[in-house]
Motif scaffolding. Sequence first.
Motif, PDB file in Angstrom:
ATOM      1  N   PHE A 114      -0.057   3.922   1.297  1.00  0.00           N
ATOM      2  CA  PHE A 114      -0.379   4.924   2.522  1.00  0.00           C
ATOM      3  C   PHE A 114       0.491   4.737   3.903  1.00  0.00           C
ATOM      4  CE2 PHE A 114      -2.427   6.761  -1.128  1.00  0.00           C
ATOM      5  CZ  PHE A 114      -3.199   7.770  -1.182  1.00  0.00           C
ATOM      6  N   CYS A 115      -0.114   2.905   3.967  1.00  0.00           N
ATOM      7  CA  CYS A 115       0.934   2.804   5.023  1.00  0.00           C
ATOM      8  C   CYS A 115       2.070   1.639   5.121  1.00  0.00           C
ATOM      9  CB  CYS A 115      -0.699   1.851   5.994  1.00  0.00           C
ATOM     10  SG  CYS A 115      -1.089   0.697   4.843  1.00  0.00           S
TER      11      CYS A 115
ATOM     12  N   CYS B 169      -5.138   0.164   0.066  1.00  0.00           N
ATOM     13  CA  CYS B 169      -5.287  -0.462   0.790  1.00  0.00           C
ATOM     14  C   CYS B 169      -6.846  -0.183   0.798  1.00  0.00           C
ATOM     15  CB  CYS B 169      -4.888  -1.829   1.856  1.00  0.00           C
ATOM     16  SG  CYS B 169      -5.166  -0.884   3.224  1.00  0.00           S
TER      17      CYS B 169
ATOM     18  N   CYS C  50      -6.759   2.270   4.228  1.00  0.00           N
ATOM     19  CA  CYS C  50      -6.933   3.305   3.719  1.00  0.00           C
ATOM     20  C   CYS C  50      -7.268   4.136   3.203  1.00  0.00           C
ATOM     21  CB  CYS C  50      -5.108   3.778   3.050  1.00  0.00           C
ATOM     22  SG  CYS C  50      -4.279   3.008   4.809  1.00  0.00           S
TER      23      CYS C  50
ATOM     24  N   CYS D 222       1.033  -1.152   0.077  1.00  0.00           N
ATOM     25  CA  CYS D 222      -0.174  -0.177  -0.037  1.00  0.00           C
ATOM     26  C   CYS D 222       1.119   1.532  -0.108  1.00  0.00           C
ATOM     27  CB  CYS D 222      -0.530   0.036   1.265  1.00  0.00           C
ATOM     28  SG  CYS D 222      -1.941   1.666   1.343  1.00  0.00           S
TER      29      CYS D 222
HETATM   30 ZN   LIG Z   1      -2.882   1.038   3.679  1.00  0.00          ZN
END
Ligand SMILES: [Zn+2]
Length: 82
Positions: free
Chosen positions: A6-7, A26, A29, A4
């Motif tokens: 983002f995370c 994901c 997120c 992902c």
């Molecule tokens: Zn994520």
Amino acid sequence: MIVCDFCGETKDCLQKEIEGKEYDICAECWNPLAQKLKGKGRAKNRETVFLPPRTFKEREGDEPKPLPGEPPKIFGEVERPH
Ligand SMILES: [Zn+2]
């Protein structure tokens, strides 16, 4: 499984286009982000579509003011399911 953007965790990610860039994101997120983006788009539409009746009456005696133009479309691609 994709990492992902983002995370940074390896999960089942969706590929989403945000502001012209593609992200692997994901569901965890994406959900809050999607709601944020949706809120942005809808809020402006509501102002245009659902005029409160009182405002309408006040404007009857007044000079009709031109409505501001269409709000800029920024997140048009985001809500479309791939
Ligand atoms: Zn994520």
